[in-house]
Scaffold this active site. Structure first.
Site, PDB file in Angstrom:
ATOM      1  N   VAL A 248       0.865  -1.193   0.000  1.00 54.31           N
ATOM      2  CA  VAL A 248       0.000   0.000   0.000  1.00 54.31           C
ATOM      3  C   VAL A 248       0.893   1.232   0.000  1.00 54.31           C
ATOM      4  CG1 VAL A 248      -1.668   1.344   1.352  1.00 54.31           C
ATOM      5  CG2 VAL A 248      -1.833  -1.160   1.330  1.00 54.31           C
ATOM      6  N   HIS A 249       0.713   2.132  -0.945  1.00 56.80           N
ATOM      7  CA  HIS A 249       1.470   3.386  -0.865  1.00 56.80           C
ATOM      8  C   HIS A 249       0.756   4.566  -1.522  1.00 56.80           C
ATOM      9  CE1 HIS A 249       2.569   2.297  -5.003  1.00 56.80           C
ATOM     10  NE2 HIS A 249       2.833   3.573  -5.186  1.00 56.80           N
TER      11      HIS A 249
END
Ligand code: UD1
Ligand code: UDP
Length: 363
Positions: free
Chosen positions: A202-203
């Site tokens: 996740v970013h």
């Protein structure tokens, strides 16, 4: 032919690795690293593992607000272009490094070429969408990974200088897929069994910079039916800390440092499924036939969804939970992203373009 390649972020190193080799077989490359990513595990590891030549210029721009970061890159790239006088500026993807290169190239009247042209999420709130659109419109040569990307450009009135080359990340995956099975010990190192874990990354700004979204994703991953391995982007670690969620995340997930490409591909290939908001990871999951749950509302890699290998669920915890338990393995995998020879095609097109321009000048 002299090509000035501009890279700065993790996925760009991976894309440039395969193209750089082809470019250097037919001409000269000036490699510029903007410094957008700078941690050892976000940058150096890819140069070492993938044999990418040392950058000729490292601009050391590092992190900042979007405007300041892009502006610093523009100011630093311009003198490099003036000094090295390239025939072409070659750009990858949709980061601030891409946009900065496009602006300098068009202002300095150098041919601008864009790898991964024509991708659209149609979400204008995504910083990357603006970068893509502006870069495509400022480019002279556009290398589209799929037919849909060619069509998207045509919808915006761009039909000249468009080449359907296929996707360079497909070239890259084909090259390393077999190699990593022997060369990576990551499963043993992490105590994992193939098919018995979920790999998650996740970013995306939308998921990290809104506490509610990050917490919702964390809630859903905490209830996953298998252990979740989570190589964490530094941005995500910063936000988990800021929101006071880091301890909870560490209890629920196997949080590790970002991995090198070879270990990461090994995990992609052996995971039971992927849960991500990354662009590149969705596509690599598709190439490796690992089902993917994409924690976004939309994607620019729509072919992976159409083929049934990728499911869009946004940041809604219940939708993520359901998708992580769903039974979904399509029987077929189409090949919308070319034949694994995109890099060679790109180098050939660039060379032809430069040769033609030179012969026209000589007349
Ligand atoms: C950038 C790209 C995104 C791409 C991603 C790949 C833009 C607008 N975004 O997002 O499209 O998917 O790279 O990973 O260009 N940080 C570190 N060390 C690093 C790099 C970043 O600590 O080496 C931290 C900093 O706190 C920084 C934050 O991560 O503020 C975000 O980094 P940045 O490069 O601005 O954006 P990404 O989220 O990495
Ligand atoms: N990747 C990696 N190590 C990791 C996470 C990702 O090598 O810990 C690779 C992944 O295989 C893919 C690329 O990084 O090729 C994707 O980068 P990211 O998700 O940061 O960016 P995006 O593709 O969303 O722009």
């Amino acid at each position: 032919m002299r090509v000035c390649s501009i890279v700065g972020a993790r996925p760009q190193f991976i894309k440039a690795a395969v193209v750089s080799r082809e470019l250097r077989a037919v001409g000269e490359e000036v490699l510029v690293h903007t410094g957008q990513h700078y941690d050892e595990e976000m940058s150096d590891v890819f140069f070492d593992e993938l044999g990418i030549p040392e950058p000729d210029f490292n601009l050391g721009v590092k992190s900042d607000t979007h405007g300041r970061q892009t502006a610093k890159m523009i100011a630093e790239i311009e003198p490099v272009v003036e000094e090295t006088e390239p025939d072409v500026i070659l750009l990858y993807g949709d980061t601030n490094s891409t946009l900065a290169g496009a602006i300098v190239g068009s202002k300095c009247d150098v041919v601008v070429a864009h790898v991964e042209a024509g991708l659209r999420s149609h979400n204008r709130e995504m910083p990357e969408e603006i970068n893509r659109v502006l870069t495509d419109h400022a480019s002279d040569l556009r290398f589209a990974p799929s037919e849909q990307a060619v069509d998207a450009l045509a919808t915006e009135g761009i039909t000249e200088g468009v080449y359907w080359t296929g996707d360079v990340m497909y070239d890259s995956i084909l090259e390393v897929r077999e190699r990593v099975a022997d060369r990576s010990d990551v499963l043993d190192d992490l105590g994992l069994e193939a098919g018995e874990f979920i790999l998650s990354t996740v970013h995306r700004q939308h998921n990290t910079d809104a506490r509610a979204n990050l917490e919702s994703i964390l809630d859903a991953l905490s209830d996953a039916p298998l252990p979740v391995v989570f190589p964490a982007h530094p941005r995500t670690i910063d936000r988990l800390e800021e929101y006071g969620l880091r301890e909870r995340a560490e209890e629920a997930l196997e949080i590790i440092e970002p991995l090198g490409y070879l270990d990461f591909v090994r995990l992609l290939d052996t995971a039971e499924r992927i849960a991500t908001d990354s662009g590149g990871v969705q596509k690599e999951a598709f190439f490796l036939e690992t089902p993917c749950v994409t924690m976004r509302e939309e994607t620019e890699w729509t072919e992976t969804v159409d083929a049934g290998w990728n499911e869009l669920v946004g940041a809604d915890a219940d939708a993520i939970r359901e998708a992580l338990r769903g039974d979904r393995t399509p029987e077929e995998t189409p090949e919308p992203y070319g034949d694994g020879k995109a890099s060679r095609r790109i180098a050939d097109i660039l060379q032809r373009h430069v040769d033609t321009a030179e012969s026209e000048l000589a007349v």
